[in-house]
Design a protein around this motif. Sequence first.
Motif, PDB file in Angstrom:
ATOM      1  N   GLU A   1     -16.696  36.045  -0.893  1.00  0.00           N
ATOM      2  CA  GLU A   1     -17.837  35.232  -1.316  1.00  0.00           C
ATOM      3  C   GLU A   1     -18.014  34.015  -0.393  1.00  0.00           C
ATOM      4  OE1 GLU A   1     -16.810  34.546  -5.363  1.00  0.00           O
ATOM      5  OE2 GLU A   1     -18.026  36.262  -6.097  1.00  0.00           O
TER       6      GLU A   1
ATOM      7  N   ARG B   1     -18.439  41.868  -0.133  1.00  0.00           N
ATOM      8  CA  ARG B   1     -18.348  41.248  -1.463  1.00  0.00           C
ATOM      9  C   ARG B   1     -18.646  42.263  -2.556  1.00  0.00           C
ATOM     10  NH1 ARG B   1     -22.041  37.859  -4.250  1.00  0.00           N
ATOM     11  NH2 ARG B   1     -23.484  39.573  -3.788  1.00  0.00           N
ATOM     12  N   ASP B   2     -19.669  43.066  -2.366  1.00  0.00           N
ATOM     13  CA  ASP B   2     -20.044  44.071  -3.379  1.00  0.00           C
ATOM     14  C   ASP B   2     -18.940  45.113  -3.552  1.00  0.00           C
ATOM     15  OD1 ASP B   2     -22.410  42.720  -3.642  1.00  0.00           O
ATOM     16  OD2 ASP B   2     -23.597  44.131  -2.442  1.00  0.00           O
ATOM     17  N   THR B   3     -18.297  45.514  -2.459  1.00  0.00           N
ATOM     18  CA  THR B   3     -17.214  46.496  -2.543  1.00  0.00           C
ATOM     19  C   THR B   3     -16.057  45.969  -3.380  1.00  0.00           C
ATOM     20  OG1 THR B   3     -17.789  47.450  -0.401  1.00  0.00           O
ATOM     21  CG2 THR B   3     -15.549  47.840  -1.211  1.00  0.00           C
TER      22      THR B   3
ATOM     23  N   GLN C   1     -22.100  40.568   2.638  1.00  0.00           N
ATOM     24  CA  GLN C   1     -22.526  40.895   1.282  1.00  0.00           C
ATOM     25  C   GLN C   1     -21.975  42.262   0.857  1.00  0.00           C
ATOM     26  OE1 GLN C   1     -26.672  40.345   0.445  1.00  0.00           O
ATOM     27  NE2 GLN C   1     -26.600  41.592  -1.436  1.00  0.00           N
ATOM     28  N   ALA C   2     -21.971  43.229   1.780  1.00  0.00           N
ATOM     29  CA  ALA C   2     -21.428  44.555   1.463  1.00  0.00           C
ATOM     30  C   ALA C   2     -19.943  44.461   1.123  1.00  0.00           C
ATOM     31  CB  ALA C   2     -21.659  45.510   2.626  1.00  0.00           C
TER      32      ALA C   2
ATOM     33  N   LEU D   1     -11.886  38.757  -3.297  1.00  0.00           N
ATOM     34  CA  LEU D   1     -13.293  38.565  -3.646  1.00  0.00           C
ATOM     35  C   LEU D   1     -13.723  37.133  -3.375  1.00  0.00           C
ATOM     36  CD1 LEU D   1     -15.943  39.545  -4.881  1.00  0.00           C
ATOM     37  CD2 LEU D   1     -15.002  38.973  -7.144  1.00  0.00           C
TER      38      LEU D   1
ATOM     39  N   ARG E   1     -13.994  46.005 -10.907  1.00  0.00           N
ATOM     40  CA  ARG E   1     -14.504  46.639 -12.121  1.00  0.00           C
ATOM     41  C   ARG E   1     -13.662  47.864 -12.472  1.00  0.00           C
ATOM     42  NH1 ARG E   1     -19.752  48.013 -10.622  1.00  0.00           N
ATOM     43  NH2 ARG E   1     -20.218  45.776 -10.727  1.00  0.00           N
TER      44      ARG E   1
ATOM     45  N   THR F   1     -16.270  43.689  -5.679  1.00  0.00           N
ATOM     46  CA  THR F   1     -16.729  43.580  -7.064  1.00  0.00           C
ATOM     47  C   THR F   1     -16.562  44.912  -7.802  1.00  0.00           C
ATOM     48  OG1 THR F   1     -18.336  41.867  -6.457  1.00  0.00           O
ATOM     49  CG2 THR F   1     -18.703  43.036  -8.534  1.00  0.00           C
ATOM     50  N   VAL F   2     -16.934  46.008  -7.141  1.00  0.00           N
ATOM     51  CA  VAL F   2     -16.772  47.338  -7.740  1.00  0.00           C
ATOM     52  C   VAL F   2     -15.292  47.659  -7.938  1.00  0.00           C
ATOM     53  CG1 VAL F   2     -17.126  49.805  -7.376  1.00  0.00           C
ATOM     54  CG2 VAL F   2     -18.949  48.186  -6.820  1.00  0.00           C
TER      55      VAL F   2
ATOM     56  N   ASP G   1     -25.384  40.565   6.176  1.00  0.00           N
ATOM     57  CA  ASP G   1     -25.461  41.811   5.399  1.00  0.00           C
ATOM     58  C   ASP G   1     -24.082  42.449   5.237  1.00  0.00           C
ATOM     59  OD1 ASP G   1     -28.179  41.492   5.143  1.00  0.00           O
ATOM     60  OD2 ASP G   1     -28.684  42.837   6.818  1.00  0.00           O
TER      61      ASP G   1
END
Length: 353
Positions: free
Chosen positions: A106, A147-149, A144-145, A102, A155, A151-152, A141
């Motif tokens: 970032e 990074r979001d993946t 960012q995708a 991650l 979680r 993050t999930v 873009d």
Amino acid sequence: MTAAWGCGPSGCGPSAEATAAEAATKVGAEAKATVAVNVAAVVTQPSARLVNLVGTLYGNEEVTLSSQLEGQISWLGADLGDQVQAGQALAQINDDQWRARLREAEANLAKARADEDRGRQLLANHVVSPQEYEGMKTRADVAQAQRDTLTVTIRHARVDSPLSGAVARRFVSAGEYVHPGSQLFTLVVEDPLKLRGDVPERFAHELAVGQTVQVHVDAFPDTGFAGRLSRISPAANPDNRSVAIEALVDNQARRLKPGFFANAAVVTRTDDRALMVPQEALISFAGVTKLFVIKDGAAYEREVRTGTRGRDGLVEIIEGLTPDEQVAVSGLTKLENGSPVTVKPAGRVEPTS
């Protein structure tokens, strides 16, 4: 036997002795035809029509939690039998490697956003072409995708309870390595419980959602549990000619357990003033049930329709009687419609034959 004849001033005919003998014979025959019976009054008491079934208790909700990523179990927050709340952490999977990725993602995103901003200025000054700028924007873009993946994914390293209930089974231990799809816990909601069973199809027309269900289990033979019919299958099972039903059973005290075998009865009808007679008053033959009503010194045959069995050996009469009548409970095999009877004193009950 020939009657004796004699003659006198008024003519010839049977002798006085013969006439007296015939009269005595007739009186004796009438006395013999009278049947002595015991009687019982029709009584009223509350009655319930029950449809019996057997079934199994299940949790109102039951889920098995599985891992959504690969890694080692860092710690466990619940064990067998523990009560858990929705959102409570049950386990943590080591996510150090995912967090490192991650941070890398970032950093890549920050560089891509900076390149996009610089490209926007160059585009405005006609230094780069629109196609070149679109490439910079697309790379930002994508970063960012990514990074979001991550993050999930991080979680998902924390396994939370999706409901309030209890742990029915734990599949892993701390330190164990799991993969996506590895089972971790089974959770059940214990209150209320679901009772599932089958009712013979001939009783299907009597069932309705909301009816009371009486439940008994072997673990508490002297205790009854109450429930409500919640679901009725829209189709019958052709293999056993039955209809599947489901009832919700109150279990606030947590005495019942999912998996218990249960004997149950659906209360399809209640009557606070049902007419009841003793079982011994009834005669059943070829699908017809009848009894004898005693009135004015005679027995009158009456066909009746029976309902449920009550306490003290009483049977409900749905059709065929009125509350103020009396019925014979002995000597039934000697009775015919209209037979003269004498009522025995109370307390003397003899066999029906």
